[in-house]
Write a protein that holds these residues in place. Structure first.
Motif, mmCIF file in Angstrom:
data_model
loop_
_atom_site.group_PDB
_atom_site.id
_atom_site.type_symbol
_atom_site.label_atom_id
_atom_site.label_comp_id
_atom_site.label_asym_id
_atom_site.label_seq_id
_atom_site.Cartn_x
_atom_site.Cartn_y
_atom_site.Cartn_z
ATOM 1 N N HIS A 132 3.133 5.294 7.286
ATOM 2 C CA HIS A 132 4.428 5.444 7.951
ATOM 3 C C HIS A 132 4.283 5.297 9.464
ATOM 4 O O HIS A 132 5.131 4.685 10.123
ATOM 5 N N LEU A 133 3.203 5.863 10.020
ATOM 6 C CA LEU A 133 2.997 5.725 11.462
ATOM 7 C C LEU A 133 2.792 4.269 11.844
ATOM 8 O O LEU A 133 3.314 3.803 12.865
ATOM 9 N N ARG A 134 2.032 3.532 11.054
ATOM 10 C CA ARG A 134 1.803 2.122 11.346
ATOM 11 C C ARG A 134 3.089 1.308 11.219
ATOM 12 O O ARG A 134 3.226 0.274 11.866
ATOM 13 N N ARG A 135 4.008 1.779 10.415
ATOM 14 C CA ARG A 135 5.300 1.102 10.261
ATOM 15 C C ARG A 135 6.336 1.647 11.240
ATOM 16 O O ARG A 135 7.518 1.332 11.111
ATOM 17 N N GLU A 136 5.879 2.487 12.170
ATOM 18 C CA GLU A 136 6.752 3.080 13.182
ATOM 19 C C GLU A 136 7.888 3.879 12.544
ATOM 20 O O GLU A 136 9.069 3.745 12.883
ATOM 21 N N GLN A 137 7.492 4.733 11.593
ATOM 22 C CA GLN A 137 8.427 5.642 10.932
ATOM 23 C C GLN A 137 7.924 7.080 11.111
ATOM 24 O O GLN A 137 7.515 7.734 10.156
ATOM 25 N N PRO A 138 7.895 7.581 12.340
ATOM 26 C CA PRO A 138 7.282 8.884 12.612
ATOM 27 C C PRO A 138 7.971 10.036 11.894
ATOM 28 O O PRO A 138 7.311 11.017 11.520
ATOM 29 N N HIS A 139 9.286 9.965 11.696
ATOM 30 C CA HIS A 139 9.984 11.069 11.041
ATOM 31 C C HIS A 139 9.537 11.210 9.583
ATOM 32 O O HIS A 139 9.374 12.328 9.075
ATOM 33 N N LEU A 140 9.330 10.065 8.892
ATOM 34 C CA LEU A 140 8.836 10.126 7.517
ATOM 35 C C LEU A 140 7.389 10.609 7.474
ATOM 36 O O LEU A 140 6.996 11.367 6.577
ATOM 37 N N ALA A 141 6.597 10.189 8.450
ATOM 38 C CA ALA A 141 5.209 10.652 8.525
ATOM 39 C C ALA A 141 5.169 12.162 8.738
ATOM 40 O O ALA A 141 4.351 12.869 8.127
ATOM 41 N N GLY A 156 0.811 -1.206 0.000
ATOM 42 C CA GLY A 156 0.000 0.000 0.000
ATOM 43 C C GLY A 156 0.848 1.260 0.000
ATOM 44 O O GLY A 156 0.588 2.209 -0.754
ATOM 45 N N LEU A 157 1.859 1.292 0.846
ATOM 46 C CA LEU A 157 2.718 2.465 0.917
ATOM 47 C C LEU A 157 3.479 2.662 -0.389
ATOM 48 O O LEU A 157 3.659 3.800 -0.857
ATOM 49 N N ALA A 158 3.920 1.571 -1.006
ATOM 50 C CA ALA A 158 4.638 1.677 -2.282
ATOM 51 C C ALA A 158 3.756 2.325 -3.346
ATOM 52 O O ALA A 158 4.217 3.175 -4.118
ATOM 53 N N ASP A 159 2.482 1.932 -3.403
ATOM 54 C CA ASP A 159 1.558 2.537 -4.369
ATOM 55 C C ASP A 159 1.378 4.028 -4.103
ATOM 56 O O ASP A 159 1.390 4.855 -5.023
ATOM 57 N N LEU A 160 1.196 4.387 -2.841
ATOM 58 C CA LEU A 160 0.966 5.790 -2.496
ATOM 59 C C LEU A 160 2.195 6.642 -2.805
ATOM 60 O O LEU A 160 2.086 7.759 -3.333
ATOM 61 N N LEU A 161 3.366 6.135 -2.485
ATOM 62 C CA LEU A 161 4.590 6.894 -2.752
ATOM 63 C C LEU A 161 4.843 7.000 -4.257
ATOM 64 O O LEU A 161 5.339 8.030 -4.739
ATOM 65 N N SER A 162 4.493 5.961 -4.989
ATOM 66 C CA SER A 162 4.616 6.033 -6.447
ATOM 67 C C SER A 162 3.703 7.111 -7.009
ATOM 68 O O SER A 162 4.096 7.879 -7.894
ATOM 69 N N CYS A 163 2.484 7.174 -6.496
ATOM 70 C CA CYS A 163 1.547 8.235 -6.894
ATOM 71 C C CYS A 163 2.166 9.608 -6.606
ATOM 72 O O CYS A 163 2.126 10.513 -7.447
#
Length: 883
Positions: free
Chosen positions: A704-713, A672-679
Motif C-alpha cells: 500500500h505504501l508503494r502504491r501511495e495509499q498510506p491510509h490503507l497501510a 502481489g497485493l491482490a494475493d495478500l489481501l485474498s489471503c
C-alpha cells in the motif's frame, strides 16, 4: 549388419548420443515407439550389446497378464543386482519381498536402492520392453527416478507402441524400405512391402510361410500377413496343436510344460510334440514355451472366441490354484472372468489385494478388490472388502476411498476398526476440501466410541478440532469448544495429549495469547511411551514456532523425523521436514530452508501434488524471494496445478502469501497485493487472529505504501499491532512495531523502528531483525542521523548476509554507498561476513561443533571467529549475542 537392424543406423546413433548425455551427468528417458514387430527390441538389444564395460544394463519385459503384479517391473530390474551388497533395505526390499504398506515409502526406498546400486557407475541403462503393460507401482517408481533424480546418470529406454510423452525424448521407428523388405523376404519387393507394411517381423513370417508352403502365391495372403493368415496356418495343424497354442496364449509366460498340457487336456508327450511343431514355424522361441514375439501371442489370443476364452481363463485359475501358484498369478485370470457369485474367487482376489498392499501397490490392490465386490461376496465379506478398498483408494483416489469407507463405517462394530476407518475417512474428506463433512464424521464416530473406548474418542476429537478450526462453516464452533475444553484436559493419557495438541493449535490460531498456547503445546509433546506422530504432532509444533520457542520445536521435529524414518512413513517424514524448513525460515536460515524444502519434494513422488506440497512450496518460494530470486520463485509457483479443492483449502493461504511476495518483489504491485489481501480475507472469514499464521499484513502494508495509499497501510499496521499485543510473542511484536513505524514516519516512526530492533534482538528471528535494521538505517538517513544510520545499515548488511538474504544485503550495501566503505573497528558493522554468520548461528543456540559442520569449518576456526566477535561487540560470551 544383422538383418533385424537393416536401415537402423540413424536410430543407433541417436541412442549413442543419448548415452553420451547421460555420461556427461544428465539422466535421460527415451520412448522407443512403433507398431509391434517394427524392431524396437532388436534395436535396443544391438545398442546394449555394444556398450562399454562399466555400464550396467537392467532389463524387464512386461506382460499383459502381469500388469497387476505390484512392482513386478521393479523386481525384474533390480533383483539381479541386489546380491552386490545390502544396498536395498527397508521399504525398498519390501517392494521385492513384501511387507511395505506405504506406497510412497516403497517408491522412495527403491529410488535410494537404485542410487546405491547404480550411482557408482559411469552410466547405467534400464530397459523396459512392452512398457504399455507395466504395473502402476513400477511406473510410479520410474517416474520418480525421472523427475527427482536428474543427475543419476541413468538412461531409461521404454519400448511401447504409443507416441511421445512429456518429459521424455522420443525415438519413433518407421517402416523399412522396399529394398530392405526384399532382403528379408527374397522375392517381389513391391508386393511384399505392401503385404507387410515395411514391418520386419511380418516380413520374416512371410518368408517362413512361403518356405513352408512354396506353392502358395503371394496374392493368397490378401492384404495382411497377420491375423487371419496366421490363424489359417494354425488351422492346417492338427487340432491338438491349435488347442495347445490356445493354452499357451491364455497362460502367458510359463516354464512349467504341465500347465499348458493340462489346460489343453493332453499329456506331457503330446504337449511336447505340439510345442515342437510351433517352434518349427517360428511361433515359439527355441526350447521354451515363450512366444517369439508378443504380437504372436496377441494374434492367437485374439483368435480364441469369447466363451472359449472365458472357459480357458477359468480352468487356468483352478489349475494354478491347485498347483500352489502365487495368488497374483491366479487373480490375473479371475480379472478376465465375469462375476459368477462364487466364494473362492473372492478369497483369491482378497489375498492378491493383501499381497499388493504389502508390496506398496495400492492401485493393483484396488483393482482386485473392485472385482471381488462385483462377484458379489457375502454381507460380512463385503464390509471388510469395502474397508480394504477404501484404504487402497485413499492413496490416489480420496473421493472414491471416502465413498467406500463411509459405507463401511456405519456397519462396523469393533471400536479399533471404527477409529482406524474414521481417521482415514476424515483425511480423505480433508484432501477433498470437505472439512465440514470430515468434522461431522469424526464427531459422530467419537460419540459412538466414547462409552467403549475413551482414548479413541479423544483422538478423534483432536482431529475434529484440528480440521474444524480450518473450515469457515465449523471454525467458530470449534474455537468455542476449544475454549471450553482447554481448562479441563490434563494430558494424563495419549488421547488427552493428542487433544491438548489440537487445543493448542486452536488457541494459537484464534489469537492466543502465546504463553498459554505454548504451554498446551509443551504438555501435548511431553515425553511418553507413545509420542505423537503425523498431524497430531505437527499441530503443537507449529504453535511452538509461532510462539518463538524454536529450539524446543526443533528438538521435537528432529525426534519425530527419526521416528518417521524408522516406521517408514513418507507422509510423516514430509510433514516434519516441512516443519524443519519452517523452523529454518523462522531462524533466518535461508539456505537451510531451501535445502530442506527441496528434500521434502524429493521425498514425495512426483504425482503426489497438491496438499502435501503447499507448505514446503510456500516456504521455498519465500526463501527464493529473500535470496533475491523472485522470478525463480514465480516459476516454481506456476508449477502448481490448481483445483477447486486445493484453492478452498486452508493451506492455500501459504501459496497466496508466497506468490504475493514474489509478485511484489518482481514489480507486480497489483497482483502481489491482490494475493495478500485474498489471503487476509480468507483468514478473516475463519476468525483467525494470530498475526504470525501467516504474516500477510506487514507485506500488504508495504505494498500500500508503494502504491501511495498510506491510509490503507495504516489501517493494516494498526490492526497488526493490536493482534501482536494480543498474541504477545517477541517476533510478532517486533514485526508489528516495524510495520507501524514505516507507515507512521517522523520521529515517532523512528522510535517504533528502534523498538522493533530491541524486540527482535533477543529472538532467533535474524532475518526480521535485518529487515528492521535496514528500515531503521533508511529512516535515520532521512532524519540526518548519518553515523547512526551507517551503524544500522552495516549491521543490517552483516545479519542479512549471514542469513543468505542477498537482496537485503545488497540494499544495505547500496545505502552504505559502496562495498569499499571502511569497516568500523567496533560494533555490529565491524564483523566480517563469516563472523556474522557464525554469530547468528551461535545466537540461535548452535554449538561450536554444529556451526563447524554447517559451515565446513574446524571447531578451532569457529572459536576464533567467536572470540573476534565478542571483542568487536564488547561482550563476554554467547549470552551477549542474544542481548
Amino acid at each position: 549388419m544383422n538383418c533385424e537392424l537393416l536401415e537402423r543406423e540413424a536410430e543407433l546413433a541417436r541412442l549413442d548420443a543419448e548415452l553420451a548425455r547421460v555420461c556427461a551427468g544428465q539422466s535421460r528417458t527415451v520412448l522407443v515407439t512403433g507398431p509391434a514387430g517394427i524392431g524396437k527390441t532388436s534395436l535396443v538389444r544391438a545398442f546394449t550389446a555394444r556398450l562399454p564395460a562399466g555400464v550396467p544394463v537392467l532389463r524387464a519385459h512386461c506382460d499383459e497378464l502381469e500388469r497387476e503384479f505390484g512392482y513386478g517391473v521393479a523386481r525384474q530390474l533390480l533383483e539381479p543386482v541386489l546380491a552386490e551388497a545390502e544396498l536395498c533395505r527397508g521399504p525398498a526390499r519390501s517392494a521385492l519381498t513384501g511387507g511395505g504398506r506405504d506406497p510412497f515409502a516403497v517408491a522412495h526406498g527403491l529410488c535410494a536402492c537404485t542410487r546405491a546400486v547404480l550411482g557408482r557407475a559411469r552410466a547405467a541403462v534400464l530397459v523396459v520392453d512392452d512398457a504399455q503393460f507395466a504395473d502402476e507401482a513400477s511406473l510410479r517408481w520410474l517416474a520418480h527416478l525421472r523427475g527427482r533424480h536428474p543427475r543419476l546418470r541413468l538412461l531409461q529406454l521404454l519400448l511401447r507402441p504409443g507416441g511421445p510423452e512429456s518429459g521424455c525424448a522420443h525415438l519413433p521407428l518407421g517402416p523399412l524400405s522396399e529394398s530392405a523388405i526384399a532382403t528379408l523376404t527374397g522375392t517381389e519387393p513391391a508386393t511384399c512391402h505392401r503385404l507387410t507394411g515395411g514391418n520386419p517381423l511380418l516380413a520374416g513370417l512371410l518368408r517362413r510361410a512361403l518356405a513352408r508352403d512354396p506353392d502358395r502365391r503371394l496374392s493368397g495372403f490378401g492384404g495382411q500377413v497377420f491375423g487371419r493368415s496366421l490363424l489359417d496356418w494354425l488351422a492346417r495343424f492338427r487340432p491338438e496343436v491349435w488347442r495347445f497354442a490356445e493354452a499357451v496364449a491364455v497362460l502367458g509366460e510359463t516354464t512349467d510344460p504341465g500347465l499348458p498340457a493340462a489346460l489343453s487336456t493332453m499329456d506331457i508327450k503330446q504337449a511336447g510334440r505340439c510345442a515342437a511343431e510351433l517352434r518349427a514355424t517360428g511361433l515359439l522361441a527355441d526350447d521354451t514355451l515363450s512366444w517369439s514375439h508378443p504380437l504372436l501371442r496377441e494374434a492367437v489370443y485374439a483368435g480364441v472366441c469369447g466363451p472359449r476364452r472365458q472357459e480357458l481363463h477359468g480352468a487356468a485359475a483352478r489349475l494354478l490354484t491347485a498347483a500352489g501358484a502365487p495368488v497374483a498369478q491366479v487373480a490375473a485370470h479371475l480379472l478376465r472372468l465375469p462375476p459368477a457369485g462364487q466364494d473362492w474367487p473372492v478369497w483369491i482376489l482378497r489375498a492378491a489385494a493383501d499381497e499388493a498392499t504389502q508390496r506398496g501397490a495400492p492401485e493393483a490392490a484396488a483393482h482386485y478388490l473392485r472385482r471381488a465386490l462385483a462377484e458379489p461376496p457375502s454381507a460380512a465379506d463385503r464390509m471388510e472388502l469395502l474397508v480394504a478398498l477404501g484404504f487402497a483408494e485413499s492413496v490416489a483416489q480420496p473421493a472414491a476411498g471416502a465413498r467406500h469407507l463411509a459405507e463401511a463405517l456405519e456397519q462396523l462394530t469393533d471400536p479399533a476398526r471404527q477409529r482406524a476407518v474414521a481417521e482415514v475417512l476424515g483425511d480423505d474428506l480433508v484432501r477433498e476440501s470437505r472439512l465440514d463433512e470430515a468434522v461431522r464424521v469424526l464427531a459422530h464416530t467419537a460419540d459412538r466410541l466414547r462409552p467403549h473406548d475413551r482414548e479413541a474418542a479423544l483422538a478423534l476429537d483432536a482431529r475434529r478440532l484440528t480440521w474444524g478450526v480450518l473450515d469457515e462453516s465449523t471454525a467458530a464452533e470449534a474455537g468455542a469448544e476449544a475454549n471450553r475444553l482447554r481448562h479441563n484436559t490434563l494430558g494424563d493419557s495419549e488421547g488427552e495429549r493428542t487433544l491438548l495438541g489440537a487445543l493448542a493449535f486452536a488457541t494459537a490460531l484464534f489469537g492466543g495469547p502465546a504463553t498459554p498456547a505454548a504451554t498446551l503445546a509443551r504438555l501435548a509433546l511431553a515425553a511418553s511411551a507413545r509420542p505423537l506422530a503425523g498431524v497430531a504432532a505437527a499441530a503443537p509444533v507449529w504453535v511452538l514456532l509461532w510462539s518463538g520457542q524454536n529450539a524446543l520445536a526443533r528438538k521435537h521435529i528432529d525426534a519425530a523425523i527419526s521416528r518417521a524414518e524408522q516406521s517408514g512413513s513418507v507422509f510423516d517424514q514430509a510433514i516434519m521436514l516441512s516443519l524443519r524448513a519452517a523452523h529454518s525460515a523462522a531462524d533466518g536460515e535461508l539456505r537451510e530452508t531451501i535445502r530442506t524444502a527441496r528434500a521434502t519434494f524429493d521425498l514425495l513422488p512426483a504425482e503426489v501434488s497438491g496438499f502435501p506440497h503447499l507448505v514446503p512450496l510456500g516456504l521455498l518460494a519465500e526463501a527464493l524471494v529473500d535470496r533475491d530470486r523472485p522470478a525463480q520463485a514465480l516459476r516454481l509457483l506456476d508449477t502448481v496445478v490448481s483445483t477447486p479443492a486445493l484453492e478452498s483449502s486452508y493451506l492455500w493461504n501459504s501459496f497466496l502469501l508466497a506468490r504475493g511476495r514474489a509478485r511484489l518483489a518482481g514489480g507486480d504491485l497489483d497482483g502481489g497485493l491482490a494475493d495478500l489481501l485474498s489471503c487476509g480475507e480468507r483468514q478473516s472469514r475463519l476468525g483467525h487472529r494470530n498475526p504470525a499464521a501467516p504474516d500477510w499484513r506487514s507485506w500488504a502494508a508495504r505494498a500500500h505504501l508503494r502504491r501511495e495509499q498510506p491510509h490503507l497501510a495504516r489501517e493494516l499496521a494498526e490492526h497488526a499491532y493490536e493482534l501482536a499485543v494480543e498474541w504477545g510473542s517477541g517476533q510478532a511484536l517486533g514485526i508489528a512495531h516495524r510495520t507501524l513505524g514505516l507507515v507512521t514516519g517522523g520521529s515517532r516512526g523512528l522510535d517504533l523502528l528502534q523498538d522493533s530492533a530491541a524486540l527482535l534482538r533477543p529472538t532467533t528471528a535474524r532475518l526480521d531483525l535485518a529487515r528492521t535494521l535496514l528500515d531503521l538505517g533508511k529512516a535515520r538517513q532521512a532524519a540526518g542521523q548519518c553515523r547512526l544510520a551507517r551503524e544500522a545499515l552495516a549491521e543490517a548488511r552483516a545479519v542479512a548476509f549471514a542469513c543468505g538474504a542477498c537482496g537485503l544485503a545488497a540494499s544495505a550495501r547500496r545505502r552504505l554507498g559502496t562495498s569499499a566503505t571502511p569497516r568500523p573497528a567496533t560494533g555490529p558493522g565491524a564483523l566480517t561476513d563469516r563472523e556474522s554468520r557464525v554469530a547468528a548461528l551461535a545466537a540461535n543456540g548452535y554449538t561450536n561443533r554444529d556451526i563447524a559442520a554447517r559451515l565446513g569449518l574446524t571447531e578451532r576456526t569457529v572459536e576464533g571467529h567467536l572470540s573476534a566477535t565478542y571483542r568487536k561487540l564488547g561482550i563476554t560470551g554467547r549470552a551477549g549475542l542474544r542481548a
